[in-house]
Scaffold this active site. Structure first.
Site, PDB file in Angstrom:
ATOM      1  CG  ASP A  32      -1.769   1.223   1.318  1.00 45.34           C
ATOM      2  OD1 ASP A  32      -2.775   1.242   0.585  1.00 45.34           O
ATOM      3  OD2 ASP A  32      -1.460   2.157   2.085  1.00 45.34           O
ATOM      4  CE1 TYR A  37       0.557   7.710   3.450  1.00 45.96           C
ATOM      5  CE2 TYR A  37       1.097   5.533   2.630  1.00 45.96           C
ATOM      6  CZ  TYR A  37       0.230   6.384   3.278  1.00 45.96           C
ATOM      7  OH  TYR A  37      -0.960   5.894   3.768  1.00 45.96           O
ATOM      8  CE  LYS A  66      -3.675   4.685   0.926  1.00 52.16           C
ATOM      9  NZ  LYS A  66      -2.249   4.643   1.334  1.00 52.16           N
ATOM     10  CG  HIS A  99      -4.490   9.549   0.845  1.00 53.65           C
ATOM     11  ND1 HIS A  99      -3.129   9.499   0.683  1.00 53.65           N
ATOM     12  CD2 HIS A  99      -4.705   9.171   2.129  1.00 53.65           C
ATOM     13  CE1 HIS A  99      -2.558   9.111   1.814  1.00 53.65           C
ATOM     14  NE2 HIS A  99      -3.496   8.916   2.720  1.00 53.65           N
TER      15      HIS A  99
HETATM   16  N1  LIG Z   1      -5.579   5.933   4.399  1.00 51.31           N
HETATM   17  C1  LIG Z   1      -4.942   6.531   5.357  1.00 51.31           C
HETATM   18  O1  LIG Z   1      -5.187   7.705   5.665  1.00 51.31           O
HETATM   19  C2  LIG Z   1      -3.917   5.775   6.129  1.00 51.31           C
HETATM   20  C3  LIG Z   1      -3.541   6.248   7.386  1.00 51.31           C
HETATM   21  C4  LIG Z   1      -2.589   5.527   8.083  1.00 51.31           C
HETATM   22  C5  LIG Z   1      -2.031   4.396   7.550  1.00 51.31           C
HETATM   23  N2  LIG Z   1      -2.394   3.972   6.307  1.00 51.31           N
HETATM   24  C6  LIG Z   1      -1.768   2.777   5.684  1.00 51.31           C
HETATM   25  O2  LIG Z   1      -1.827   1.705   6.577  1.00 51.31           O
HETATM   26  C7  LIG Z   1      -0.519   1.217   6.835  1.00 51.31           C
HETATM   27  C8  LIG Z   1      -0.486   0.615   8.198  1.00 51.31           C
HETATM   28  O3  LIG Z   1      -0.828   1.574   9.193  1.00 51.31           O
HETATM   29  P1  LIG Z   1      -0.080   1.602  10.572  1.00 51.31           P
HETATM   30  O4  LIG Z   1       1.369   1.911  10.349  1.00 51.31           O
HETATM   31  O5  LIG Z   1      -0.829   2.473  11.478  1.00 51.31           O
HETATM   32  O6  LIG Z   1      -0.233   0.077  11.022  1.00 51.31           O
HETATM   33  P2  LIG Z   1       0.041  -0.703  12.351  1.00 51.31           P
HETATM   34  O7  LIG Z   1       0.621  -1.996  11.890  1.00 51.31           O
HETATM   35  O8  LIG Z   1      -1.163  -0.669  13.201  1.00 51.31           O
HETATM   36  O9  LIG Z   1       1.125   0.120  13.162  1.00 51.31           O
HETATM   37  C9  LIG Z   1       2.484   0.124  12.831  1.00 51.31           C
HETATM   38  C10 LIG Z   1       3.246   0.377  14.111  1.00 51.31           C
HETATM   39  O10 LIG Z   1       3.191  -0.793  14.913  1.00 51.31           O
HETATM   40  C11 LIG Z   1       4.507  -1.250  15.197  1.00 51.31           C
HETATM   41  N3  LIG Z   1       4.542  -2.701  14.983  1.00 51.31           N
HETATM   42  C12 LIG Z   1       4.540  -3.360  13.803  1.00 51.31           C
HETATM   43  N4  LIG Z   1       4.584  -4.690  14.003  1.00 51.31           N
HETATM   44  C13 LIG Z   1       4.652  -4.861  15.340  1.00 51.31           C
HETATM   45  C14 LIG Z   1       4.736  -6.006  16.156  1.00 51.31           C
HETATM   46  N5  LIG Z   1       4.775  -7.222  15.610  1.00 51.31           N
HETATM   47  N6  LIG Z   1       4.751  -5.826  17.484  1.00 51.31           N
HETATM   48  C15 LIG Z   1       4.736  -4.600  18.036  1.00 51.31           C
HETATM   49  N7  LIG Z   1       4.662  -3.471  17.319  1.00 51.31           N
HETATM   50  C16 LIG Z   1       4.623  -3.598  15.977  1.00 51.31           C
HETATM   51  C17 LIG Z   1       5.410  -0.553  14.206  1.00 51.31           C
HETATM   52  O11 LIG Z   1       6.652  -0.316  14.811  1.00 51.31           O
HETATM   53  P3  LIG Z   1       8.039  -0.268  13.955  1.00 51.31           P
HETATM   54  O12 LIG Z   1       7.814   0.742  12.879  1.00 51.31           O
HETATM   55  O13 LIG Z   1       9.015   0.162  14.961  1.00 51.31           O
HETATM   56  O14 LIG Z   1       8.278  -1.621  13.399  1.00 51.31           O
HETATM   57  C18 LIG Z   1       4.682   0.714  13.911  1.00 51.31           C
HETATM   58  O15 LIG Z   1       5.018   1.700  14.889  1.00 51.31           O
HETATM   59  C19 LIG Z   1       0.382   2.422   6.585  1.00 51.31           C
HETATM   60  O16 LIG Z   1       1.710   2.088   6.309  1.00 51.31           O
HETATM   61  C20 LIG Z   1      -0.289   2.996   5.375  1.00 51.31           C
HETATM   62  O17 LIG Z   1       0.062   2.280   4.213  1.00 51.31           O
HETATM   63  C21 LIG Z   1      -3.342   4.634   5.611  1.00 51.31           C
END
Ligand SMILES: NC(=O)c1ccc[n+]([C@@H]2O[C@H](COP(=O)([O-])OP(=O)(O)OC[C@H]3O[C@@H](n4cnc5c(N)ncnc54)[C@H](OP(=O)(O)O)[C@@H]3O)[C@@H](O)[C@H]2O)c1
Length: 299
Positions: A32, A37, A66, A99
């Site tokens: 994604d 970004y 997006k 987006h």
């Molecule tokens: N449409 C939108 O407006 C929107 C908004 C937000 C996100 N997104 C998309 O959704 C994706 C995912 O969102 P998100 O980053 O919020 O997802 P998430 O997986 O809920 O959160 C990622 C965070 O969790 C930590 N993490 C990952 N795996 C872990 C594990 N096994 N144990 C403990 N902590 C862990 C990561 O740390 P580390 O980085 O230190 O590994 C990072 O800080 C984004 O990359 C983006 O592509 C879209």
């Protein structure tokens, strides 16, 4: 679309390249991205090298990107799409999303603000105008499916009812503290995929990763809290996007298996409610670091 997706919202270039490569090696086949970004170039570079190194065909991966808020005017949609495609080094996309439903002042400044620091919105275009331009991209075969992100159910219904090509995917924040049950029911009824972002609550603590119910289930099933949350998301019928910056976490997050039915139910009964990202209310991203919000777009 592979239900387990890897999100590329990673602020630095080197981190984007290594994390994307590690995710591909761990088994992720769904990536994604977003023009906002500002790292589509790096994702494209990592995927090009990774596909060659692991002998993976383009058809075997699923790529989403997006359209940003400043490109909602219909005449800006195709150029924005083409620019993303070029940065990602592909000749088609599997999925293109609007987006957010908020149009900002058109132009190269991705975060247009007035002298008081308020976002400058664009009232000269409707979401349906933008959707019509997205439909054209499907007509000409440049992308296989289109959808919406950060949308509420009422706005989704309005687009769904007027759309010639129905939204295939809706990407929103969803986790046990924000289950989006009503939206999920609508999506299931209409055959739309609900793609959950922040399934781990964006790693914010306190949050779902430290929820006592999740911790207890992790303990008794021999899974990590992250694996419990990701399994729950899939079991309830959503696809998901998770982001990890290390190879070990990418492997952990890809290694998901079903929860016992009682554990699944216990998570469904968690009562805490919390939204971590306010983008759905304003169109302003809240997970993108401040440093990336300043200045001009790097397009
Ligand atoms: N449409 C939108 O407006 C929107 C908004 C937000 C996100 N997104 C998309 O959704 C994706 C995912 O969102 P998100 O980053 O919020 O997802 P998430 O997986 O809920 O959160 C990622 C965070 O969790 C930590 N993490 C990952 N795996 C872990 C594990 N096994 N144990 C403990 N902590 C862990 C990561 O740390 P580390 O980085 O230190 O590994 C990072 O800080 C984004 O990359 C983006 O592509 C879209």
């Amino acid at each position: 679309m592979p239900v387990l997706g890897f999100g590329t919202l990673i602020p630095d270039a080197a981190g984007t390249i290594s994390a994307t490569r590690d995710a591909l090696e761990a088994g992720f086949r769904h990536f994604d991205c977003a023009e906002r970004y500002r790292n589509e170039n790096e994702v494209g570079e990592a995927l090009e090298a990774g596909l060659a190194a692991y002998g993976i065909a383009r058809e075997d991966i699923f790529i989403t990107t997006k359209l940003w808020n400043t490109n909602h005017r219909p005449e800006r949609v195709e150029p924005a799409f083409e620019a993303s495609l070029k940065r990602l080094r592909f000749n088609y996309l599997d999925l293109y999303l609007i987006h957010t439903p908020f149009a900002f002042q058109p132009g190269d400044e991705q975060d247009p603000r007035d002298k008081n620091g308020n976002v400058i919105y664009d009232n000269g275009v409707t979401l349906l105008d933008t959707w019509r331009a997205m439909e054209t991209l499907v007509d000409v075969g440049k992308c296989r499916a289109i959808g919406l992100a950060d949308i509420t159910l009422d706005k989704l219904i309005r687009i769904y009812e007027s759309a010639r090509i129905k939204p295939a995917v809706v990407q929103v924040e969803a986790h046990p503290y924000l289950p989006e049950t009503e939206l999920l029911e609508f999506c299931k009824e209409k055959g739309i995929v609900l793609l959950a972002f922040a399934p781990l609550g964006h790693g914010i603590k306190p949050g779902p990763l430290e929820d006592p119910v999740v911790l207890a289930i992790a303990e008794r099933t021999g899974k990590t809290p992250a694996q419990v949350l990701l399994a729950w998301a899939i079991q309830r019928g959503t696809a998901l996007l998770t982001t990890a910056r290390t190879a070990a976490r990418a492997r952990e997050n890809f290694n998901i298996s079903a929860l016992p039915e009682d554990a699944f139910d216990e998570i469904n009964h968690i009562q805490t409610r919390q939204r971590f990202n306010q983008v759905v209310n304003t169109g302003v991203p809240s997970f993108i670091p401040k440093s990336s919000l300043d200045g001009k777009s790097k397009q």
